[in-house]
Write a protein that holds these residues in place. Sequence first.
Motif, short mmCIF file in Angstrom:
data_model
loop_
_atom_site.label_atom_id
_atom_site.label_comp_id
_atom_site.label_asym_id
_atom_site.label_seq_id
_atom_site.Cartn_x
_atom_site.Cartn_y
_atom_site.Cartn_z
N GLN A 1 0.81 -1.22 0.00
CA GLN A 1 0.00 0.00 0.00
C GLN A 1 0.84 1.27 0.00
O GLN A 1 2.00 1.28 0.43
CB GLN A 1 -0.90 -0.01 1.23
N ALA B 1 0.86 4.09 1.65
CA ALA B 1 1.42 4.67 2.87
C ALA B 1 2.55 3.83 3.43
O ALA B 1 3.52 4.37 3.96
CB ALA B 1 0.34 4.84 3.93
N HIS C 1 -2.77 10.56 9.41
CA HIS C 1 -2.96 9.13 9.14
C HIS C 1 -1.65 8.34 9.27
O HIS C 1 -1.64 7.13 9.11
CB HIS C 1 -3.59 8.91 7.76
N ALA D 1 -3.27 4.85 14.46
CA ALA D 1 -4.18 4.73 13.33
C ALA D 1 -3.54 3.93 12.21
O ALA D 1 -4.12 3.00 11.68
CB ALA D 1 -4.54 6.12 12.83
N ASP E 1 -4.69 -0.03 11.57
CA ASP E 1 -5.63 -0.24 10.48
C ASP E 1 -4.94 -0.66 9.19
O ASP E 1 -5.45 -1.49 8.46
CB ASP E 1 -6.42 1.04 10.23
N ARG E 2 -3.81 -0.04 8.90
CA ARG E 2 -3.20 -0.29 7.61
C ARG E 2 -2.55 -1.66 7.53
O ARG E 2 -2.53 -2.29 6.50
CB ARG E 2 -2.19 0.82 7.33
N SER F 1 -3.48 -4.44 8.84
CA SER F 1 -4.42 -5.54 9.10
C SER F 1 -4.42 -6.03 10.54
O SER F 1 -4.85 -7.13 10.81
CB SER F 1 -4.08 -6.74 8.21
N GLN G 1 -11.16 -7.02 6.26
CA GLN G 1 -9.97 -6.18 6.07
C GLN G 1 -9.36 -6.42 4.69
O GLN G 1 -8.98 -5.48 3.99
CB GLN G 1 -8.95 -6.53 7.17
N ASN H 1 -7.13 -1.18 -3.80
CA ASN H 1 -6.23 -1.42 -4.94
C ASN H 1 -6.96 -1.26 -6.26
O ASN H 1 -6.43 -0.68 -7.21
CB ASN H 1 -5.64 -2.83 -4.87
N THR I 1 -3.75 8.17 0.12
CA THR I 1 -2.93 7.29 0.98
C THR I 1 -3.77 6.56 2.02
O THR I 1 -3.41 5.49 2.45
CB THR I 1 -1.84 8.09 1.69
N ASN I 2 -4.88 7.16 2.42
CA ASN I 2 -5.66 6.53 3.51
C ASN I 2 -6.97 5.96 2.98
O ASN I 2 -7.97 5.97 3.68
CB ASN I 2 -5.91 7.55 4.62
N GLU J 1 -8.10 2.97 2.44
CA GLU J 1 -8.73 1.87 3.19
C GLU J 1 -9.46 2.39 4.43
O GLU J 1 -10.55 1.92 4.76
CB GLU J 1 -7.69 0.85 3.61
N LEU J 2 -8.83 3.35 5.07
CA LEU J 2 -9.46 3.92 6.28
C LEU J 2 -10.77 4.61 5.91
O LEU J 2 -11.76 4.53 6.63
CB LEU J 2 -8.53 4.93 6.94
N GLN K 1 -13.43 2.01 5.11
CA GLN K 1 -13.74 1.05 6.18
C GLN K 1 -15.18 1.14 6.72
O GLN K 1 -15.83 0.11 6.90
CB GLN K 1 -12.75 1.20 7.32
#
Lengths: 371, 459
Positions: A7, A9, A86, A91, A95-96, A98, B215, B223, B440-441, B443-444, B447
């Motif tokens: 990913q 980030a 983030h 955080a 979260d990122r 998993s 998740q 993606n 960049t965030n 997925e957050l 969610q």
Amino acid sequence: MTTPRIQHATMQIPLMFGVLALLAGLTATLVFLGGDDQGRVNLLYLLLLFVFIPLAGLLLSLLLLVLKSGHGLASWLLALPCWPRHWHPQAFLADRLSGSQLLRRAWLFYVSQLVGFCLGVGSLLAFMLILLGTDVSFVWRSTLLQAEDLVPVLQLLALPWRFWPEAQPSLALLQMSQDFRLGAQMHDASVLGQWWRFALAAQCTFNLLPRGIMLVLALLSYRYRYQQSLKSAAVSVVVSRSGHNQVPAPGPLANLAQHLGKPYLLLNWAQAAAPCVDYISRQCGAAQATYQRGEAVPSSRHALVVLVKGWEPPMGELLDYLQTLPQAGYVLPLDWDEQGVKPLSSGHLQEWRRFTGQLGGWSVLQPGMPA
Amino acid sequence: MTPVFAVVGHPNKGKSAIVATLAQDDSIAISSQSGTTRVNETLRVSIAESQYTLVDTPGFQRPTPVLAWLQAKAGSAEQRADAVASFIRDRHCQQAYPDEVQLLTPIVNGAAILYVVDGSRPYGAEYETEMEILRWTGQPSMALINPIDNDAYVEPWTQALRQYFKVVKVFNPMAADFDKRMAVLESFAHLKDDWTASLQAVVAACRQQRLAQQQASLVLLANLLTDLCSYQLRQKVLTKSQAELLRPVLEQGFFQAIKDQEAKAHTALKKLYQYHHLESDIYDLPFADNLFDTKQWIIWGLNRKQLALAAAIAGAAAGALIDVGLAGQSLLLGALGGGLLAGGSAWFGAEHIADYKIMGLPVGGYEVRQGPMGNRNFPYVLLGRFLFLAQALRQRNHARRDLLQIEEGDLAAQLDLLSTGQKKALHAAFDRLARHKTVTNLELVLQPLFTPADQGRPP
């Protein structure tokens, strides 16, 4: 599943930290190697910077890894309040990544190694720049130590590059490079410069090489954990099977009869109550005789009608019984409930026709029902 | 010790369906034709470190003569289990009663009994023969009433089954959701003390797996959105006329690649939920007939008004940053202007799809570029299709063999369930995606849409 892409980030942070570490290493070394006003650099401090601090950092990193604390350079850096929201460790890491502890630790370890390696590369770059652009005189000073005390330590450090004689320390070189701030000494600048090979080899051997190896291992470990975490999410239920059944090919279907039109004997295989028998009587006329399941049905010139529960699947017991009879007859599957007889579903009718089709000459009777 | 369960009963009462549902295996043969299961099918189910075994057995075919054989062998109660063991070893019985020998073998070897009946049909005394045979084995047992068509006869069945089985549960394998499956697994734990810990671990692992699936589906969607929103097809040519000739080929390749990538992501999502043989009726992205018919997009994404509103929210959020930067001296004109500008551009650009560009190269020749997708609705369309597929998969179970029907959902209604902050973040992220920028965030941001119903969100 397509190959999981790391990913954004999780790539952004190492990139940013790597660049910052490179700049930090470059700047710190440039400042340090600037030396005093005569361009003299204390060799012992240089060893501290190029050998002892990197080695101590490496050992600390390994210790934290063994302790499984999850702490390290990366987590301390991430905890600084200057990053985007983030990127905040709570955080981001929760979260990122998993929520996997192993994955989190692997990633933090990888970033820590990257930071250490980039610091070393920055430092090496600065060293090369200084060597190229200016004359550096490496001297050493100590109140307690003599050249004779230092030689064995330096020779021990130089063991890994014994194949490079120019980079080996010697007592003579050490004595020539000892400096006293109060006494006016005359140093041969070309002699003092000879330490650069030793410093370069030390930097590569004790900083870049182990950090590089650790970085590769950490990256491999992180990638492995990352793939594992996706796999565990994707295929966490593993079913190993033995024995395999397939839906059997449908056999021939028995004929479907809507009318009987002749006297018959009724075998109540279904043990159905009177309303069902009455229904059959209304549709086909009264049976010559009615037999219950288990009773012997005598040979007769009349047709035999076998009443079965239409919703129940045909069973081997019935098949065995019908095969013992001397003559073919009719299988009558009926469906009923408290309200009375109701139409048989097409699925059940097909099932009974398939079953009866195995018996030569037998038909399925559905009186009063549309074909 | 691995818990083993033999699923037994009359033919065609849903034994295989129960096994498929509990094992999350959609490859088990299930059909309305009786006698589909002819040999025992043993499924060793491993989830994380825990495991259990299910044995799908053929149905009883000749219980009456089998019970008679057993009764002839055993004079008293303590001989009954041995009689059953002799039955499965007897050569003659193996030939005459192959189905009963198959189904009794795992039980004699230590499996617990899961006896399955149909609760939508009346109780019949003929079932007592089967239950009696099972009682003779002396193994722990439980009855599952499967209300195949309805639950009209569940009560009489319960009354009858309680006389033979310690635990009686109603369980419809075709309709059972995740919680019901877990409840049945949990009840298995009460059958044998030795198995309690193992089965509790299985249930815990299943719950963990559910979260992991959620998740991982977020990662897949993030993606997909990132890849497809920035996807561009390029080709070098020598002349401008070649570039024009190439246009239809490149356009077709571009849209096909997008469809293929989306289909791959959907397949990956199905595999994530353990569906390896599942067909769905979700149709291709609506490019096939008319590449520029964006009106069809509202089926999955947002309509023009909703899209303009979403863009306005994202634009206002960006404009508000200017207001903050100017310490409010702009009198909120930043937010207002940003909102109007973005909303207006979304409204008027609702028909726009992807550009075809011909760029001159410094070394000579040209490069033609198709894409990336320029429509603001595109990420919402991808989201809608993925989200509704994910929801359908979560609600489905592995016993069903029918086509997965994806209802055309109302994405705007789903978005309305988000809090204002979550909605803003989503629109801002999708605004960036539509402008081919990295989020960049992501997925957050996504969610909250994937938080399942049992965690406070409607399905």
